[in-house]
Enzyme design. Structure first.
Site, short mmCIF file in Angstrom:
data_model
loop_
_atom_site.label_atom_id
_atom_site.label_comp_id
_atom_site.label_asym_id
_atom_site.label_seq_id
_atom_site.Cartn_x
_atom_site.Cartn_y
_atom_site.Cartn_z
N GLU A 194 12.96 6.48 -0.61
CA GLU A 194 12.36 6.84 0.77
C GLU A 194 12.33 5.89 1.61
O GLU A 194 12.18 4.96 2.04
CB GLU A 194 11.05 7.36 1.14
N LYS B 10 9.65 16.58 9.11
CA LYS B 10 8.39 15.70 9.97
C LYS B 10 9.02 16.72 11.89
O LYS B 10 9.55 15.60 12.10
CB LYS B 10 8.16 13.94 10.13
N LYS C 193 3.90 2.91 -0.71
CA LYS C 193 4.68 1.99 0.79
C LYS C 193 5.24 0.53 -0.66
O LYS C 193 4.27 -0.37 -1.00
CB LYS C 193 3.60 0.97 1.32
C1 LIG Z 1 2.03 9.09 5.50
C2 LIG Z 1 3.06 7.86 5.48
O1 LIG Z 1 3.11 7.06 4.94
N1 LIG Z 1 4.25 8.02 6.91
C3 LIG Z 1 5.09 7.51 7.38
C4 LIG Z 1 4.77 5.89 7.63
C5 LIG Z 1 3.72 5.98 8.92
C6 LIG Z 1 2.70 4.80 8.72
C7 LIG Z 1 2.06 4.27 9.23
C8 LIG Z 1 1.21 5.46 10.20
C9 LIG Z 1 0.29 4.60 11.30
C10 LIG Z 1 -0.26 5.26 12.43
C11 LIG Z 1 1.02 6.52 12.73
C12 LIG Z 1 1.47 6.61 12.09
C13 LIG Z 1 2.19 5.88 10.65
C14 LIG Z 1 3.74 6.37 9.79
C15 LIG Z 1 6.35 7.63 6.34
O2 LIG Z 1 6.89 8.46 6.17
O3 LIG Z 1 6.67 6.87 6.77
MG LIG Z 2 8.57 7.31 5.23
#
Ligand SMILES: CC(=O)N[C@@H](Cc1ccc2ccccc2c1)C(=O)O
Ligand SMILES: [Mg+2]
Length: 368
Positions: free
Chosen positions: A214, A263, A163
């Protein structure tokens, strides 16, 4: 099938560690689970919305409200319901894709269990194991980040996703490259934290040979991503922007992305997710399965989708213990960087009643 009713169950699952992104830090995952009941079978669905509208406009209690007042009653009026009828029946209600997706997969799960058909077979899966990557949050320090990445690499993850946000981007990427080398599959996710004016700064990521960047810009800034794609050598992958097969086709045609994170919850369901897969495959655009910190219920369904032919990049379908000390299903365990696709009817897993009750904060039955 005729719907008898739907249980809306909210669970709260503590994360094994705080998960920080450009839109905030999560300590607990509130999840809305649906149990669809029909005379033939029951089905489970997971709503991926967060507690707060920070990733998208949807949030868990709003999803419960729109399901309770509009979406479930609408399906209750259909006499010969099957999963292909869900989206058309719910189409008059604008938006609420995550709420609709949860209901569709729960109906599809019930339908497939009644038929004894695995979801993977229904969707057209071509493999029985899925390559897994992991999403690594923003950390307090570079040493803390490097320790986390080392742990995930030791666990066998085949791809690292960091991130990023302004102020935490070049340095963590450089540190991971210096510590773990150029051989590690590495990508970043900004969750819309940058602007078109950051193009020159983001181009400084190019020397690190990332798989992709991303969703650097706002989810509605498709043109901005197309402009950015001409200023970076790092491929652009979209997540929040891709809400439908049409959005995918338009983003590809405009040159806004060359990779797509799919998703099912974000796009309104697994049937639309498969249509996005098909659009991307037709344009030679690789796809991977994103994650929303799902419980084993949602994780099982995602694995079926991630086994489709166009899913050629490791996704965020990590093992249960990446997020949770205890899952509400049998835990998904990483095996040589992969997870096995469930083989049972429907999504192929069941919640463990005692584990589910231990994290349940509310449950309500909606008869139709
Ligand atoms: C695995 C990953 O990075 N997921 C999302 C972001 C994300 C991050 C934190 C979260 C917390 C609670 C619910 C959904 C969430 C989604 C993404 O790809 O952007
Ligand atoms: Mg993402």
């Amino acid at each position: 099938m005729k719907l008898t009713g739907v249980e809306l169950r909210t669970v709260e699952m503590p994360l094994v560690a705080p998960f920080r992104t450009s839109f905030g830090t999560q300590q607990v995952r509130e999840i809305l689970l649906l149990r669809v009941v029909t005379p033939e079978a029951e089905g489970w669905g997971e709503c991926v919305a967060m507690s707060d509208p920070l990733y998208s406009s949807e949030y868990a209690s709003a999803c419960a409200d729109v399901l309770r007042r509009f979406l479930i009653p609408a399906l209750g009026r259909i006499r010969d319901l099957d999963a292909t009828r869900v989206a058309p029946t719910l189409a008059p209600f604008k938006g609420h894709r995550m709420a609709k997706a949860a209901l569709e997969i729960a109906v599809l799960d019930a339908e497939l269990r009644a038929r004894g058909m695995p979801l993977s077979r229904e969707l057209g899966a071509v493999r029985d194991r899925v390559d897994c990557g992991v999403s690594v949050g923003i950390m307090e320090s570079i040493p803390q980040l490097l320790d986390a990445v080392a742990g995930y690499l030791d666990a066998g993850y085949l791809r690292i996703k960091l991130k990023i946000e302004p102020g935490w981007d070049l340095e963590p990427v450089r540190a991971v490259r210096e510590r773990f080398g150029d051989g590690v599959a590495l990508q970043v996710d900004a969750n819309t934290a940058y602007h078109r004016t950051d193009a020159r700064h983001l181009a400084r990521l190019d020397p690190f040979d990332l798989l992709l960047i991303e969703q650097p810009l706002d989810e509605e800034d498709v043109l901005g991503h197309a402009q950015l794609a001409r200023q970076l050598t790092t491929p652009i992958c979209l997540d929040e922007s891709i809400v439908s097969a049409r959005a995918a086709a338009d983003a590809i045609a405009l040159g806004a992305c060359s990779i797509v994170n799919i998703k099912p919850g974000r796009v309104g369901g697994f049937l639309e997710a498969r249509r996005i897969h098909d659009v991307c495959v037709a344009h030679d655009v690789p796809v991977w399965c994103g994650g929303m910190l799902e419980s084993g219920i949602g994780r099982a369904a995602n694995l079926a989708l991630a086994a489709l032919p166009g899913f050629t990049l490791p996704g965020d379908t990590s093992a249960s213990d990446r997020y949770y000390a205890r899952d509400v299903t049998e835990p998904f365990r990483l095996d040589r960087g992969q997870l096995a696709v469930p083989t049972g009817p429907g999504i192929g897993v069941e919640p463990i009643a005692e584990a589910l009750d231990a994290v349940t904060t509310s449950t309500e039955w909606i008869a139709v």
